[in-house]
Design a protein around this motif. Structure first.
Motif, PDB file in Angstrom:
ATOM      1  N   LEU A 195     -11.993   7.984   5.876  1.00 28.69           N
ATOM      2  CA  LEU A 195     -11.913   6.811   5.012  1.00 28.69           C
ATOM      3  C   LEU A 195     -10.522   6.716   4.384  1.00 28.69           C
ATOM      4  N   LEU A 196      -9.997   7.823   3.901  1.00 30.05           N
ATOM      5  CA  LEU A 196      -8.667   7.828   3.296  1.00 30.05           C
ATOM      6  C   LEU A 196      -7.618   7.394   4.314  1.00 30.05           C
ATOM      7  N   GLU A 197      -7.734   7.916   5.527  1.00 23.75           N
ATOM      8  CA  GLU A 197      -6.780   7.546   6.574  1.00 23.75           C
ATOM      9  C   GLU A 197      -6.876   6.053   6.889  1.00 23.75           C
ATOM     10  N   SER A 198      -8.108   5.539   6.942  1.00 19.93           N
ATOM     11  CA  SER A 198      -8.304   4.116   7.221  1.00 19.93           C
ATOM     12  C   SER A 198      -7.733   3.255   6.096  1.00 19.93           C
ATOM     13  N   VAL A 199      -7.959   3.686   4.841  1.00 21.95           N
ATOM     14  CA  VAL A 199      -7.440   2.929   3.700  1.00 21.95           C
ATOM     15  C   VAL A 199      -5.913   2.948   3.699  1.00 21.95           C
ATOM     16  N   GLN A 200      -5.342   4.108   4.025  1.00 22.30           N
ATOM     17  CA  GLN A 200      -3.882   4.191   4.083  1.00 22.30           C
ATOM     18  C   GLN A 200      -3.326   3.261   5.162  1.00 22.30           C
ATOM     19  N   GLU A 201      -3.979   3.247   6.320  1.00 21.18           N
ATOM     20  CA  GLU A 201      -3.521   2.367   7.402  1.00 21.18           C
ATOM     21  C   GLU A 201      -3.619   0.902   6.977  1.00 21.18           C
ATOM     22  N   GLN A 202      -4.734   0.534   6.329  1.00 19.76           N
ATOM     23  CA  GLN A 202      -4.904  -0.854   5.896  1.00 19.76           C
ATOM     24  C   GLN A 202      -3.889  -1.208   4.807  1.00 19.76           C
ATOM     25  N   ALA A 203      -3.617  -0.261   3.895  1.00 18.93           N
ATOM     26  CA  ALA A 203      -2.631  -0.522   2.839  1.00 18.93           C
ATOM     27  C   ALA A 203      -1.242  -0.722   3.445  1.00 18.93           C
ATOM     28  N   GLU A 204      -0.918   0.117   4.429  1.00 13.85           N
ATOM     29  CA  GLU A 204       0.383  -0.044   5.089  1.00 13.85           C
ATOM     30  C   GLU A 204       0.457  -1.392   5.799  1.00 13.85           C
ATOM     31  N   THR A 205      -0.633  -1.763   6.461  1.00 11.32           N
ATOM     32  CA  THR A 205      -0.664  -3.054   7.166  1.00 11.32           C
ATOM     33  C   THR A 205      -0.523  -4.207   6.175  1.00 11.32           C
TER      34      THR A 205
END
Length: 160
Positions: A102-112
């Protein structure tokens, strides 16, 4: 000896004989009763000893059964505790993995989103610059109106 004396002597002899026979009968009856009482006492003692042995054997068997049951219960409790521990470890591991995903997914979405926001900001700045070159007064008026709108929104929120 006279007849009376002879009769008396015969009576005494008969009485003595009868008393001797009666005493013998009584002695035999007493001996038989004593023998029967001794036999009954021995039989009762044997039965009491046998009953005590049976009771002791049953008590030993019951104690062994109770010990076996207690050991089985303890083993089952140990197994259950081990299973619970393993399940908790597995659940914690799964939760940790899910949290990391979840953290990795949130980080990817935040970067996007950050990248997309920069692009939109750059596009907006480019649009405003282009419009400013065409008509600077219009861009200043739209900016002032937007600023006034933001101020009104802030006042409305702060009043509540």
């Amino acid at each position: 000896m006279t007849d009376a004396a002879k009769n008396s002597e015969d009576g005494v002899t008969d009485a003595a004989t009868a008393a001797g026979e009666a005493a013998g009968d009584v002695a035999r009856h007493v001996a038989d009763a004593a023998k029967d009482a001794t036999g009954a006492a021995k039989s009762a003692a044997r039965k009491t000893t046998d009953a005590a042995k049976d009771a002791a054997s049953q008590a030993v068997d019951a104690a062994e059964d109770a010990r076996d049951t207690l050991e089985a219960t303890i083993d089952a409790a140990k197994d259950a505790a081990g299973d619970v521990s393993d399940n908790l470890k597995s659940a914690a591991s799964q939760a940790r993995d899910a949290g990391a995903d979840l953290l990795e997914s949130v980080q990817e979405q935040a970067e996007t989103l950050t990248g997309r926001g920069r692009e939109l900001a750059e596009d907006g700045v480019g649009y405003v610059k282009a419009k400013y070159r065409e008509n600077p007064a219009l861009v200043i008026a739209v900016g002032a109106a937007a600023l006034a709108g933001v101020v009104l929104i802030i006042r409305g929120i702060s009043r509540r």
